[in-house]
Design a protein around this motif. Structure first.
Motif, mmCIF file in Angstrom:
data_model
loop_
_atom_site.group_PDB
_atom_site.id
_atom_site.type_symbol
_atom_site.label_atom_id
_atom_site.label_comp_id
_atom_site.label_asym_id
_atom_site.label_seq_id
_atom_site.Cartn_x
_atom_site.Cartn_y
_atom_site.Cartn_z
ATOM 1 N N PHE A 101 0.903 -1.122 0.046
ATOM 2 C CA PHE A 101 0.100 -0.296 0.041
ATOM 3 C C PHE A 101 0.768 1.090 0.064
ATOM 4 O O PHE A 101 0.625 2.300 0.632
ATOM 5 C CB PHE A 101 -0.897 0.029 1.216
ATOM 6 C CG PHE A 101 -1.688 -1.265 1.220
ATOM 7 C CD1 PHE A 101 -2.885 -1.432 0.909
ATOM 8 C CD2 PHE A 101 -1.195 -2.173 2.444
ATOM 9 C CE1 PHE A 101 -3.655 -2.562 0.905
ATOM 10 C CE2 PHE A 101 -1.981 -3.385 2.448
ATOM 11 C CZ PHE A 101 -2.879 -3.527 1.962
ATOM 12 N N SER A 102 1.889 1.226 -1.052
ATOM 13 C CA SER A 102 3.033 2.273 -0.787
ATOM 14 C C SER A 102 2.404 3.574 -1.125
ATOM 15 O O SER A 102 3.104 4.510 -0.841
ATOM 16 C CB SER A 102 4.071 1.699 -1.705
ATOM 17 O OG SER A 102 3.521 1.897 -3.135
ATOM 18 N N TYR A 103 1.449 3.888 -1.833
ATOM 19 C CA TYR A 103 1.325 5.077 -2.625
ATOM 20 C C TYR A 103 2.275 5.723 -3.247
ATOM 21 O O TYR A 103 2.796 4.930 -4.003
ATOM 22 C CB TYR A 103 0.479 5.898 -1.679
ATOM 23 C CG TYR A 103 -0.167 7.333 -2.117
ATOM 24 C CD1 TYR A 103 -1.121 7.275 -3.023
ATOM 25 C CD2 TYR A 103 0.206 8.613 -1.562
ATOM 26 C CE1 TYR A 103 -1.409 8.259 -3.460
ATOM 27 C CE2 TYR A 103 -0.302 9.766 -1.993
ATOM 28 C CZ TYR A 103 -1.207 9.449 -3.015
ATOM 29 O OH TYR A 103 -1.845 10.671 -3.612
ATOM 30 N N VAL B 199 4.361 -1.642 -3.674
ATOM 31 C CA VAL B 199 3.078 -2.330 -4.241
ATOM 32 C C VAL B 199 2.048 -1.389 -3.986
ATOM 33 O O VAL B 199 1.806 -1.279 -2.842
ATOM 34 C CB VAL B 199 2.877 -3.732 -3.676
ATOM 35 C CG1 VAL B 199 1.657 -4.246 -4.436
ATOM 36 C CG2 VAL B 199 4.159 -4.474 -3.994
ATOM 37 N N ASP B 200 1.051 -0.984 -5.098
ATOM 38 C CA ASP B 200 0.023 -0.253 -4.805
ATOM 39 C C ASP B 200 -0.973 -0.579 -5.938
ATOM 40 O O ASP B 200 -0.475 -0.972 -7.254
ATOM 41 C CB ASP B 200 0.364 1.266 -4.682
ATOM 42 C CG ASP B 200 -0.431 1.950 -4.132
ATOM 43 O OD1 ASP B 200 -0.620 2.283 -2.727
ATOM 44 O OD2 ASP B 200 -1.755 2.620 -4.908
ATOM 45 N N TYR B 201 -2.373 -0.176 -5.754
ATOM 46 C CA TYR B 201 -3.264 -0.569 -6.781
ATOM 47 C C TYR B 201 -3.305 0.642 -7.892
ATOM 48 O O TYR B 201 -3.799 0.685 -8.881
ATOM 49 C CB TYR B 201 -4.653 -0.646 -6.233
ATOM 50 C CG TYR B 201 -5.231 0.598 -5.606
ATOM 51 C CD1 TYR B 201 -6.189 1.343 -6.571
ATOM 52 C CD2 TYR B 201 -5.094 0.875 -4.239
ATOM 53 C CE1 TYR B 201 -6.530 2.668 -5.895
ATOM 54 C CE2 TYR B 201 -5.570 2.307 -3.803
ATOM 55 C CZ TYR B 201 -6.310 3.267 -4.685
ATOM 56 O OH TYR B 201 -6.799 4.130 -4.130
ATOM 57 N N SER B 202 -2.694 2.008 -7.336
ATOM 58 C CA SER B 202 -2.935 3.030 -8.303
ATOM 59 C C SER B 202 -1.526 3.315 -9.155
ATOM 60 O O SER B 202 -0.683 3.371 -8.585
ATOM 61 C CB SER B 202 -3.095 4.259 -7.248
ATOM 62 O OG SER B 202 -2.977 5.395 -8.194
ATOM 63 N N ILE C 168 5.183 -2.191 -8.616
ATOM 64 C CA ILE C 168 4.180 -3.288 -8.750
ATOM 65 C C ILE C 168 3.043 -2.639 -8.784
ATOM 66 O O ILE C 168 2.602 -2.493 -7.521
ATOM 67 C CB ILE C 168 4.765 -4.509 -7.982
ATOM 68 C CG1 ILE C 168 5.909 -4.948 -8.242
ATOM 69 C CG2 ILE C 168 3.602 -5.502 -8.535
ATOM 70 C CD1 ILE C 168 6.527 -6.206 -7.741
ATOM 71 N N ASN C 169 2.112 -2.690 -9.875
ATOM 72 C CA ASN C 169 0.755 -2.222 -9.841
ATOM 73 C C ASN C 169 -0.032 -3.536 -9.579
ATOM 74 O O ASN C 169 -0.312 -4.272 -10.394
ATOM 75 C CB ASN C 169 0.319 -1.812 -11.170
ATOM 76 C CG ASN C 169 -1.019 -0.992 -11.213
ATOM 77 O OD1 ASN C 169 -1.695 -1.294 -12.249
ATOM 78 N ND2 ASN C 169 -1.696 -0.710 -9.987
ATOM 79 N N ALA C 170 -0.446 -3.600 -8.414
ATOM 80 C CA ALA C 170 -1.470 -4.933 -7.931
ATOM 81 C C ALA C 170 -1.753 -4.644 -6.385
ATOM 82 O O ALA C 170 -1.602 -3.480 -5.771
ATOM 83 C CB ALA C 170 -0.235 -6.048 -7.540
ATOM 84 N N ASN C 171 -2.855 -5.517 -6.281
ATOM 85 C CA ASN C 171 -3.821 -5.386 -5.206
ATOM 86 C C ASN C 171 -2.770 -5.894 -3.901
ATOM 87 O O ASN C 171 -2.270 -6.942 -4.000
ATOM 88 C CB ASN C 171 -4.898 -6.299 -5.164
ATOM 89 C CG ASN C 171 -5.532 -6.269 -3.682
ATOM 90 O OD1 ASN C 171 -5.271 -6.596 -2.752
ATOM 91 N ND2 ASN C 171 -7.185 -5.927 -3.856
ATOM 92 N N SER C 172 -2.685 -5.232 -2.890
ATOM 93 C CA SER C 172 -1.429 -5.634 -1.858
ATOM 94 C C SER C 172 -1.933 -6.913 -1.209
ATOM 95 O O SER C 172 -0.955 -7.800 -0.848
ATOM 96 C CB SER C 172 -1.161 -4.334 -0.869
ATOM 97 O OG SER C 172 -0.647 -3.641 -1.500
ATOM 98 N N VAL D 36 6.608 -3.424 5.037
ATOM 99 C CA VAL D 36 5.952 -2.128 5.790
ATOM 100 C C VAL D 36 4.315 -2.478 5.320
ATOM 101 O O VAL D 36 4.243 -2.870 4.193
ATOM 102 C CB VAL D 36 6.140 -0.786 5.310
ATOM 103 C CG1 VAL D 36 5.206 0.182 5.726
ATOM 104 C CG2 VAL D 36 7.616 -0.489 5.504
ATOM 105 N N ILE D 37 3.390 -2.378 6.209
ATOM 106 C CA ILE D 37 1.961 -2.256 5.952
ATOM 107 C C ILE D 37 1.424 -1.202 6.432
ATOM 108 O O ILE D 37 1.342 -1.006 7.449
ATOM 109 C CB ILE D 37 1.273 -3.844 6.736
ATOM 110 C CG1 ILE D 37 2.129 -5.098 6.423
ATOM 111 C CG2 ILE D 37 -0.148 -3.902 6.344
ATOM 112 C CD1 ILE D 37 1.422 -6.262 7.352
#
Length: 393
Positions: free
Chosen positions: A223-225, A244-247, A270-274, A290-291
């Protein structure tokens, strides 16, 4: 602006008397005949003055108090509040390039967020009552700070419920869509087309503190933003960071931040659902994870599912760490208490047959102040642990 009168029921709640700024529908004996967003004076059933605020019959929170004093809500009122908030921040802040100037109820200005990024302000207004004072607030910010620009970013489903139109745009001056600013010798970018005000300032000190333990570690930032944690950890000596982030947009901004700070060769986005990504990570693949997920729920009815999700995330991350690796985990879900969240982390360690040794615990910084009188203002929870197998402890 005219003021109307609100009369409370006989048994005034101790919560209100002890400083909580919200008055709910079921606490009011007599409601005013006024437009939503109007200023009101609040009195006890026996006629004692409680405070002034603004009213909205479309909200279960009928009145949000602005002050406990019988003063005019005018330009001077807002100037005094903003000056006081600024003084509290700058008294202790070492770096003044980026910080939260106004944090809503915690600064006595419910419905208003103001973040400072270099010479620009980003304003978020979330209530109808506060929107009535937008022009006054902008004029006060100009008078006090002479910024290059003031951008409003008021979005989200809660806006429509309040009865105001979402808006994103420059209220004063102009500037770039990506505002550069410095934090701890790193140049970041506040994305005006991104989430919230463009950058999550509430985790900046937690990221800096965690960077002390990042030397030569391979990092996974879920969920790095735009990479607040990842870039602090690289600055601290991490050898590689996977973001890793969905955006896609957030990751593109992160790549630009990497370029500016000469970290381009040390990151991978990486563009993905964490949630999906962490399920497929190999055991022992990382040395620091990191979460930092977004809020998991908006209503208490979904709490069970949110707590289960926190456990699942932490369980997967713990299993993905090498012995001696570090888990840094957080929750910004206000509706979940810290004790409930910690219980799920403990369960995750037990189910993984691992032990966590606390490095440090933290919450939100002092420019996001939490009030003792208002638990809703206290939302951020953060823990970091050294992870070891039970057999190796």
């Amino acid at each position: 602006m005219p003021e109307y009168r609100v009369k409370l029921k006989k048994e005034i709640k101790r919560r209100i008397a002890f400083g909580h700024p919200w008055i709910y529908e079921n606490e009011i004996a007599e409601e005013p005949s006024c437009e939503n967003g109007s200023l009101v004076k609040v009195f006890t059933y026996s006629g004692q003055f409680v405070g002034k605020g603004y009213y909205n019959r479309n909200s279960l929170i009928r009145v949000r108090l602005l002050t406990r004093k019988n003063v005019n809500i005018d330009r001077k009122f807002f100037k005094d509040k903003i000056q006081r908030a600024y003084s509290l921040r700058t008294r202790w802040l070492k770096e003044k390039g980026a910080f939260r100037l106004i944090y809503s109820e915690a600064d006595g200005l419910p419905g208003l967020i103001v973040d400072k990024f270099a010479d620009f302000f980003v304003v978020q207004i979330s209530t109808l009552g506060m929107s009535k004072f937008k022009e006054t607030i902008v004029n006060v910010l100009i008078e006090l700070f002479n910024p290059k620009g003031i951008y409003e970013k008021s979005e989200g489903s809660f806006i429509a419920k309040e009865g105001i139109e979402p808006y994103s745009g420059w209220l004063y001056g102009n500037g770039p869509n990506l505002i550069p600013f410095k934090l701890h010798e790193i140049t970041f970018l506040a994305d005006l087309h991104g989430q919230k005000t463009g950058f999550f300032l509430d985790q900046r000190f937690n990221a800096e503190n965690l960077s002390e333990f990042s030397t030569d570690r391979r990092v996974l930032d879920l969920f790095s933003y735009t990479g607040n944690f990842a870039f602090h950890l690289l600055k601290g000596g991490a050898r590689e960071a996977i973001l890793v982030d969905y955006s896609e947009r957030a990751l593109a901004v992160a790549e630009e931040i990497a370029r500016i700070n000469s970290f381009k060769e040390k990151i991978r986005t990486i563009n993905a659902n964490s949630f999906d990504f962490i399920r497929n990570v190999k055991i022992g693949e990382f040395e620091l994870i990191v979460i930092d997920p977004p809020a998991m729920l908006k209503s208490a009815t979904a709490k069970h599912n949110a707590l289960r999700a926190y456990k699942e995330l932490n369980l997967r991350a713990i299993r993905s760490l090498k012995d001696g690796g570090i888990l840094a985990t957080s929750s910004c879900t206000q509706l979940i208490r810290e004790s409930e969240w910690l219980e799920k982390i403990t369960e995750a360690f037990k189910d993984s047959k691992k032990i966590g040794k606390l490095l440090f615990s933290a919450g939100q910084p002092f420019d996001h102040p939490a009030l003792t009188s208002m638990h809703e203002s206290n939302y951020l929870k953060f823990r970091s642990y050294i992870v070891s197998s039970v057999s190796e402890f």
